[in-house]
Motif scaffolding. Structure first.
Motif, PDB file in Angstrom:
ATOM      1  N   THR A   1     -12.268   0.682   4.490  1.00  0.00           N
ATOM      2  CA  THR A   1     -11.294   1.673   4.966  1.00  0.00           C
ATOM      3  C   THR A   1     -11.159   2.828   3.976  1.00  0.00           C
ATOM      4  O   THR A   1     -10.993   3.983   4.385  1.00  0.00           O
ATOM      5  CB  THR A   1      -9.908   1.043   5.210  1.00  0.00           C
ATOM      6  OG1 THR A   1      -9.425   0.451   3.992  1.00  0.00           O
ATOM      7  CG2 THR A   1      -9.982  -0.010   6.301  1.00  0.00           C
ATOM      8  N   LEU A   2     -11.250   2.531   2.673  1.00  0.00           N
ATOM      9  CA  LEU A   2     -11.162   3.603   1.681  1.00  0.00           C
ATOM     10  C   LEU A   2     -12.414   4.472   1.688  1.00  0.00           C
ATOM     11  O   LEU A   2     -12.328   5.686   1.481  1.00  0.00           O
ATOM     12  CB  LEU A   2     -10.923   3.032   0.279  1.00  0.00           C
ATOM     13  CG  LEU A   2      -9.469   2.780  -0.101  1.00  0.00           C
ATOM     14  CD1 LEU A   2      -9.370   2.290  -1.532  1.00  0.00           C
ATOM     15  CD2 LEU A   2      -8.608   4.017   0.080  1.00  0.00           C
ATOM     16  N   LEU A   3     -13.577   3.863   1.904  1.00  0.00           N
ATOM     17  CA  LEU A   3     -14.814   4.649   2.020  1.00  0.00           C
ATOM     18  C   LEU A   3     -14.694   5.634   3.181  1.00  0.00           C
ATOM     19  O   LEU A   3     -15.035   6.813   3.054  1.00  0.00           O
ATOM     20  CB  LEU A   3     -16.010   3.725   2.235  1.00  0.00           C
ATOM     21  CG  LEU A   3     -16.544   2.984   1.000  1.00  0.00           C
ATOM     22  CD1 LEU A   3     -17.570   1.940   1.409  1.00  0.00           C
ATOM     23  CD2 LEU A   3     -17.157   3.963   0.004  1.00  0.00           C
TER      24      LEU A   3
ATOM     25  N   ASN B   1     -13.667   4.519  -9.148  1.00  0.00           N
ATOM     26  CA  ASN B   1     -12.721   5.019 -10.143  1.00  0.00           C
ATOM     27  C   ASN B   1     -11.275   4.872  -9.692  1.00  0.00           C
ATOM     28  O   ASN B   1     -10.355   5.258 -10.404  1.00  0.00           O
ATOM     29  CB  ASN B   1     -13.018   6.501 -10.432  1.00  0.00           C
ATOM     30  CG  ASN B   1     -12.410   6.976 -11.729  1.00  0.00           C
ATOM     31  OD1 ASN B   1     -12.533   6.303 -12.751  1.00  0.00           O
ATOM     32  ND2 ASN B   1     -11.757   8.114 -11.707  1.00  0.00           N
ATOM     33  N   SER B   2     -11.083   4.284  -8.497  1.00  0.00           N
ATOM     34  CA  SER B   2      -9.740   4.249  -7.909  1.00  0.00           C
ATOM     35  C   SER B   2      -9.054   2.902  -7.993  1.00  0.00           C
ATOM     36  O   SER B   2      -7.888   2.763  -7.642  1.00  0.00           O
ATOM     37  CB  SER B   2      -9.823   4.639  -6.433  1.00  0.00           C
ATOM     38  OG  SER B   2     -10.445   3.595  -5.682  1.00  0.00           O
ATOM     39  N   ASN B   3      -9.787   1.874  -8.407  1.00  0.00           N
ATOM     40  CA  ASN B   3      -9.229   0.518  -8.419  1.00  0.00           C
ATOM     41  C   ASN B   3      -8.767   0.098  -7.018  1.00  0.00           C
ATOM     42  O   ASN B   3      -7.830  -0.677  -6.855  1.00  0.00           O
ATOM     43  CB  ASN B   3      -8.059   0.435  -9.404  1.00  0.00           C
ATOM     44  CG  ASN B   3      -7.771  -0.987  -9.844  1.00  0.00           C
ATOM     45  OD1 ASN B   3      -8.643  -1.854  -9.793  1.00  0.00           O
ATOM     46  ND2 ASN B   3      -6.545  -1.248 -10.266  1.00  0.00           N
ATOM     47  N   LEU B   4      -9.451   0.646  -5.986  1.00  0.00           N
ATOM     48  CA  LEU B   4      -9.131   0.388  -4.575  1.00  0.00           C
ATOM     49  C   LEU B   4      -7.658   0.677  -4.250  1.00  0.00           C
ATOM     50  O   LEU B   4      -7.030  -0.020  -3.469  1.00  0.00           O
ATOM     51  CB  LEU B   4      -9.485  -1.066  -4.192  1.00  0.00           C
ATOM     52  CG  LEU B   4     -10.973  -1.421  -4.205  1.00  0.00           C
ATOM     53  CD1 LEU B   4     -11.169  -2.878  -3.795  1.00  0.00           C
ATOM     54  CD2 LEU B   4     -11.783  -0.504  -3.305  1.00  0.00           C
TER      55      LEU B   4
ATOM     56  N   ASN C   1      -7.455 -15.947  -4.447  1.00  0.00           N
ATOM     57  CA  ASN C   1      -7.053 -15.654  -3.075  1.00  0.00           C
ATOM     58  C   ASN C   1      -6.696 -14.184  -2.862  1.00  0.00           C
ATOM     59  O   ASN C   1      -6.342 -13.798  -1.747  1.00  0.00           O
ATOM     60  CB  ASN C   1      -5.863 -16.532  -2.673  1.00  0.00           C
ATOM     61  CG  ASN C   1      -6.294 -17.912  -2.212  1.00  0.00           C
ATOM     62  OD1 ASN C   1      -6.589 -18.133  -1.045  1.00  0.00           O
ATOM     63  ND2 ASN C   1      -6.355 -18.860  -3.135  1.00  0.00           N
ATOM     64  N   MET C   2      -6.770 -13.386  -3.931  1.00  0.00           N
ATOM     65  CA  MET C   2      -6.447 -11.965  -3.818  1.00  0.00           C
ATOM     66  C   MET C   2      -7.501 -11.221  -3.009  1.00  0.00           C
ATOM     67  O   MET C   2      -8.690 -11.540  -3.074  1.00  0.00           O
ATOM     68  CB  MET C   2      -6.354 -11.336  -5.211  1.00  0.00           C
ATOM     69  CG  MET C   2      -5.107 -11.724  -5.973  1.00  0.00           C
ATOM     70  SD  MET C   2      -3.664 -10.831  -5.355  1.00  0.00           S
ATOM     71  CE  MET C   2      -4.000  -9.183  -5.937  1.00  0.00           C
ATOM     72  N   LYS C   3      -7.037 -10.261  -2.239  1.00  0.00           N
ATOM     73  CA  LYS C   3      -7.937  -9.374  -1.505  1.00  0.00           C
ATOM     74  C   LYS C   3      -7.504  -7.932  -1.751  1.00  0.00           C
ATOM     75  O   LYS C   3      -6.364  -7.586  -1.469  1.00  0.00           O
ATOM     76  CB  LYS C   3      -7.899  -9.690  -0.009  1.00  0.00           C
ATOM     77  CG  LYS C   3      -8.472 -11.051   0.337  1.00  0.00           C
ATOM     78  CD  LYS C   3      -8.402 -11.310   1.833  1.00  0.00           C
ATOM     79  CE  LYS C   3      -8.944 -12.698   2.176  1.00  0.00           C
ATOM     80  NZ  LYS C   3      -8.874 -12.975   3.619  1.00  0.00           N
ATOM     81  N   PRO C   4      -8.401  -7.076  -2.286  1.00  0.00           N
ATOM     82  CA  PRO C   4      -9.771  -7.382  -2.706  1.00  0.00           C
ATOM     83  C   PRO C   4      -9.806  -8.307  -3.909  1.00  0.00           C
ATOM     84  O   PRO C   4      -8.822  -8.440  -4.626  1.00  0.00           O
ATOM     85  CB  PRO C   4     -10.349  -6.010  -3.038  1.00  0.00           C
ATOM     86  CG  PRO C   4      -9.161  -5.183  -3.396  1.00  0.00           C
ATOM     87  CD  PRO C   4      -8.038  -5.667  -2.537  1.00  0.00           C
ATOM     88  N   LYS C   5     -10.948  -8.913  -4.150  1.00  0.00           N
ATOM     89  CA  LYS C   5     -11.112  -9.895  -5.214  1.00  0.00           C
ATOM     90  C   LYS C   5     -10.919  -9.245  -6.588  1.00  0.00           C
ATOM     91  O   LYS C   5     -11.260  -8.081  -6.805  1.00  0.00           O
ATOM     92  CB  LYS C   5     -12.511 -10.509  -5.157  1.00  0.00           C
ATOM     93  CG  LYS C   5     -12.755 -11.396  -3.937  1.00  0.00           C
ATOM     94  CD  LYS C   5     -12.047 -12.729  -4.089  1.00  0.00           C
ATOM     95  CE  LYS C   5     -12.423 -13.675  -2.964  1.00  0.00           C
ATOM     96  NZ  LYS C   5     -11.720 -14.960  -3.052  1.00  0.00           N
ATOM     97  N   ILE C   6     -10.382 -10.020  -7.520  1.00  0.00           N
ATOM     98  CA  ILE C   6     -10.279  -9.579  -8.908  1.00  0.00           C
ATOM     99  C   ILE C   6     -11.618  -9.861  -9.591  1.00  0.00           C
ATOM    100  O   ILE C   6     -12.141 -10.971  -9.506  1.00  0.00           O
ATOM    101  CB  ILE C   6      -9.142 -10.316  -9.643  1.00  0.00           C
ATOM    102  CG1 ILE C   6      -7.793  -9.931  -9.020  1.00  0.00           C
ATOM    103  CG2 ILE C   6      -9.147 -10.000 -11.135  1.00  0.00           C
ATOM    104  CD1 ILE C   6      -6.627 -10.730  -9.552  1.00  0.00           C
TER     105      ILE C   6
ATOM    106  N   ASN D   1       0.827  -1.203   0.000  1.00  0.00           N
ATOM    107  CA  ASN D   1       0.000   0.000   0.000  1.00  0.00           C
ATOM    108  C   ASN D   1       0.867   1.261   0.000  1.00  0.00           C
ATOM    109  O   ASN D   1       1.210   1.817   1.043  1.00  0.00           O
ATOM    110  CB  ASN D   1      -0.932   0.008   1.215  1.00  0.00           C
ATOM    111  CG  ASN D   1      -2.057   1.020   1.064  1.00  0.00           C
ATOM    112  OD1 ASN D   1      -1.886   2.063   0.458  1.00  0.00           O
ATOM    113  ND2 ASN D   1      -3.215   0.709   1.617  1.00  0.00           N
ATOM    114  N   ASN D   2       1.216   1.712  -1.205  1.00  0.00           N
ATOM    115  CA  ASN D   2       2.063   2.904  -1.328  1.00  0.00           C
ATOM    116  C   ASN D   2       1.335   4.172  -0.913  1.00  0.00           C
ATOM    117  O   ASN D   2       1.964   5.169  -0.572  1.00  0.00           O
ATOM    118  CB  ASN D   2       2.564   3.033  -2.767  1.00  0.00           C
ATOM    119  CG  ASN D   2       3.546   1.943  -3.125  1.00  0.00           C
ATOM    120  OD1 ASN D   2       4.390   1.569  -2.317  1.00  0.00           O
ATOM    121  ND2 ASN D   2       3.447   1.397  -4.326  1.00  0.00           N
TER     122      ASN D   2
END
Length: 334
Positions: free
Chosen positions: A139-141, A165-168, A268-273, A27-28
């Motif tokens: 958390t982003l919301l 629009n942020s791609n999380l 297994n990715m979070k958030p899901k693809i 998380n940059n």
């Protein structure tokens, strides 16, 4: 000493007492937020930026940065970027030289549990370590709502438009919020104006050129690079989109080390693809291995630094050059 990123964000003084702090993870956006707080808290300090490659080429660079006195500031902040176990010995030795006036803040990508650097910072009580994991939708919301809470017209629908629009990616959210604050200063946020401001249609076009570059589609890149207007206010958004995708590909590769099945690794990715995005992910995963993706991240980091520190350079040319180099590298793979 392990610290929670969300706690540090709420109470930044938690890291002031540590002589050195290591930030690691994908998380940059969180790293950028915390770095900004460090600079803001130390306005009178001299800032020194160093990359791992510089230290590898010259073992004395970090030592000299600590010991060289400044004519203009009594305090010094040293930022180390793209760090890994390759320079663990130099970091370990130099931390012993730190005083109250000199602190080192270290930024790394993902570090596994066997990492010497990670283990040292987790166990040393005089140092702090902050895992920077990917934000969840929740958390982003909350992040968007807190940053724009003073603006009229902020509704759940508006927040969702920004989020979708942020791609999380927090870095993208940060850039969008800057644009929104500037445009809607003393104005009410309106849906139609927001959608135009965020250039959602253009952003979709950029996703196409990003994806084309990462599969080595030279024809597609050549076509799209002439269609997209790389405006100054969008440049860092575009750079973040490339960075976010490369980080996701690298994360899938890391998960796949144990699973040995990229399809399951994606699940297994979070958030899901999203299911509709999986085909392009598969094509990109075939083109890149773990080390080559790490190389691309370094190129992105250096491009961003050039953009932020050299006002005489044209950022649109820098990002076009980056896209072309990524495409060329991808097309060279079998």
């Amino acid at each position: 000493m392990i610290l929670k990123s969300y706690i540090v964000e709420q109470n930044f003084n938690d890291i002031v007492k540590y002589k050195s702090v290591l930030f690691y993870g994908e998380n940059n956006g969180i790293k950028d937020d915390l770095k900004e707080k460090i600079i803001e808290t130390n306005k009178n300090a001299e800032i020194v930026n160093l990359f791992q490659d510089e230290i590898i080429k010259n073992n004395n660079v970090l030592y000299n940065a600590i010991n060289n006195s400044s004519l203009f500031a009594s305090e010094k902040i040293i930022f180390l970027y793209e760090t890994s176990d390759k320079i663990f010995n130099q970091i370990n030795e130099c931390i012993e030289l730190l005083t109250k006036e000199i602190k080192i803040y270290i930024f790394s990508n993902n570090l596994d549990k066997k990492s010497k650097l990670r283990n040292f910072f987790e166990k040393d009580n005089g140092c702090g370590i902050i895992p920077c994991y990917q934000d969840s939708e929740k958390t982003l919301l909350n992040y968007i709502t807190s940053k724009l809470k003073k603006y009229k017209g902020l509704t759940p629908e508006i927040v969702n438009i920004i989020l979708n629009n942020s791609n999380l990616d927090r870095k993208i959210v940060k850039d969008e919020i800057v644009k929104i604050k500037n445009f809607f200063y003393e104005k009410t946020i309106k849906k139609e104006e927001l959608q135009e401001l965020l250039n959602i249609k253009i952003n979709n076009n950029f996703q196409q050129i990003r994806d084309a570059a990462l599969i080595g589609d030279k024809i597609g890149v050549n076509r799209l690079i002439g269609e997209i207007e790389f405006t100054p206010e969008e440049i860092f958004f575009y750079l973040n989109q490339i960075n976010s995708r490369v980080i996701k590909l690298l994360e899938i590769k890391n998960i796949n080390i144990n699973i040995k099945n990229e399809e399951l690794a994606m699940d297994n990715m979070k958030p899901k693809i999203f299911w509709k995005d999986k085909p392009i992910f598969k094509q990109q995963l075939k083109k890149w291995n773990k080390s080559s993706l790490e190389e691309v991240l370094k190129k992105i980091g250096k491009t961003e630094l050039l953009m932020k520190t050299n006002s005489y350079l044209r950022n649109d040319l820098l990002i076009k050059d980056l896209i072309i180099k990524i495409c060329g590298q991808a097309s060279s793979f079998a």
